[in-house]
Design a protein around this motif. Structure first.
Motif, PDB file in Angstrom:
ATOM      1  N   ASP A 103       0.792  -1.233   0.000  1.00 37.97           N
ATOM      2  CA  ASP A 103       0.000   0.000   0.000  1.00 37.97           C
ATOM      3  C   ASP A 103       0.825   1.284   0.000  1.00 37.97           C
ATOM      4  O   ASP A 103       0.436   2.270  -0.633  1.00 37.97           O
ATOM      5  N   VAL A 104       1.910   1.314   0.754  1.00 43.20           N
ATOM      6  CA  VAL A 104       2.673   2.562   0.924  1.00 43.20           C
ATOM      7  C   VAL A 104       4.174   2.293   0.797  1.00 43.20           C
ATOM      8  O   VAL A 104       4.955   2.606   1.706  1.00 43.20           O
ATOM      9  N   PRO A 105       4.627   1.737  -0.315  1.00 40.61           N
ATOM     10  CA  PRO A 105       6.031   1.319  -0.407  1.00 40.61           C
ATOM     11  C   PRO A 105       7.029   2.459  -0.266  1.00 40.61           C
ATOM     12  O   PRO A 105       8.048   2.312   0.419  1.00 40.61           O
ATOM     13  N   GLU A 106       6.761   3.608  -0.911  1.00 40.64           N
ATOM     14  CA  GLU A 106       7.714   4.719  -0.821  1.00 40.64           C
ATOM     15  C   GLU A 106       7.738   5.317   0.583  1.00 40.64           C
ATOM     16  O   GLU A 106       8.810   5.650   1.106  1.00 40.64           O
ATOM     17  N   ALA A 107       6.566   5.434   1.187  1.00 38.29           N
ATOM     18  CA  ALA A 107       6.516   5.957   2.557  1.00 38.29           C
ATOM     19  C   ALA A 107       7.208   5.008   3.519  1.00 38.29           C
ATOM     20  O   ALA A 107       7.825   5.450   4.496  1.00 38.29           O
ATOM     21  N   LEU A 108       7.138   3.710   3.261  1.00 39.60           N
ATOM     22  CA  LEU A 108       7.829   2.739   4.109  1.00 39.60           C
ATOM     23  C   LEU A 108       9.334   2.936   4.030  1.00 39.60           C
ATOM     24  O   LEU A 108      10.018   3.002   5.064  1.00 39.60           O
ATOM     25  N   VAL A 109       9.868   3.037   2.818  1.00 38.79           N
ATOM     26  CA  VAL A 109      11.308   3.222   2.656  1.00 38.79           C
ATOM     27  C   VAL A 109      11.752   4.516   3.332  1.00 38.79           C
ATOM     28  O   VAL A 109      12.785   4.566   4.012  1.00 38.79           O
ATOM     29  N   ALA A 110      10.947   5.581   3.166  1.00 43.15           N
ATOM     30  CA  ALA A 110      11.280   6.861   3.795  1.00 43.15           C
ATOM     31  C   ALA A 110      11.284   6.740   5.307  1.00 43.15           C
ATOM     32  O   ALA A 110      12.174   7.277   5.983  1.00 43.15           O
ATOM     33  N   ALA A 111      10.305   6.027   5.858  1.00 42.65           N
ATOM     34  CA  ALA A 111      10.208   5.879   7.308  1.00 42.65           C
ATOM     35  C   ALA A 111      11.345   5.037   7.870  1.00 42.65           C
ATOM     36  O   ALA A 111      11.842   5.296   8.972  1.00 42.65           O
TER      37      ALA A 111
END
Length: 247
Positions: A103-111
């Motif tokens: 669902d949120v792959p880019e936000a996961l990497v950023a986090a």
């Protein structure tokens, strides 16, 4: 809501109206009560913070039509696992992140790392462990499934579960918690959106027998002493799904 005991876990349906602060508190408190202060509670706290950050911009509408933070869903799932006596840190952390890659792959990497040369799964591997990353990968639906028509998408969902989820105990227990939260709320949805409740019940109903059978694997008892009670909950949700489909 009380913490689980060795003989009787707390009822899981009381989680539905809890907010993110209470769910986070319950996870940390219950994990500490089950394993003590040196059992990895700090790591679990860190994972909660990362999951909240990854899902920060994601919301979904509940059965009342109220927009809620999506992170409530993985937090409830992790609470359920703890209620059933699950203390395996890799399993609990994977539960917190189970929807992030999809669902949120880019936000996961950023986090996690902010290193965008890493895939979301590899970011989980770098920040947590191989077991966390591999478990989340197993429960993540392939991206191409989203482009299929509904019936074919539902069939592909079940095929993926059989191939990737039922063959690994950590992935199985993450998916069971996910099923209990998603499918277990559909009776509430009936009153406001019966067509959607029926569509989702048709998606989840084939899972009932698959999960029930898989939970009889003796290896499940290495992670929880309450396999039979989890099976009872799965079958109870299955009865709800049958009721919805017959409505």
């Amino acid at each position: 809501m009380t913490a689980p005991t060795a003989t009787r876990p707390a009822p899981t349906r009381s989680l539905r109206d809890a907010d993110d602060a209470f769910l986070s508190f319950f996870i940390i408190r219950t994990h500490r009560e089950l394993v003590g202060d040196n059992g990895g509670t700090l790591l679990l706290t860190h994972a909660i913070e990362d999951a909240v950050e990854a899902h920060r911009e994601q919301h979904r509408t509940d059965h009342r039509g109220v927009r809620q933070p999506y992170v409530l869903h993985p937090l409830r799932n992790t609470c359920r696992l703890l209620m059933f006596g699950v203390t395996d840190l890799d399993l609990l952390v994977a539960s917190l992140f189970h929807d992030t890659v999809e669902d949120v792959p880019e936000a996961l990497v950023a986090a996690l790392t902010g290193r965008y040369e890493l895939s979301p799964v590899d970011a989980l591997r770098a920040e947590y462990s191989d077991l966390v990353a591999d478990t989340v990968a197993r429960v993540t639906n392939p991206a191409e499934h989203a482009r299929l028509p509904r019936v074919a998408r539902n069939d592909a969902y079940i095929t993926h579960i059989i191939a990737e989820v039922l063959t690994d105990i950590r992935a199985l227990l993450v998916k069971v918690a996910d099923f209990l939260d998603n499918a277990g709320g559909l009776r509430l949805l009936m009153a406001t959106n019966l067509p959607m409740a029926k569509r989702l019940a048709a998606k989840y109903q084939p899972m009932v027998s698959l999960l029930d059978d898989a939970l009889q694997n003796p290896a499940v008892t290495e992670f929880t002493p309450h396999a039979s009670l989890i099976r009872d909950e799965v079958r109870a949700v299955g009865a709800d799904l049958d009721y919805i489909l017959a409505a």
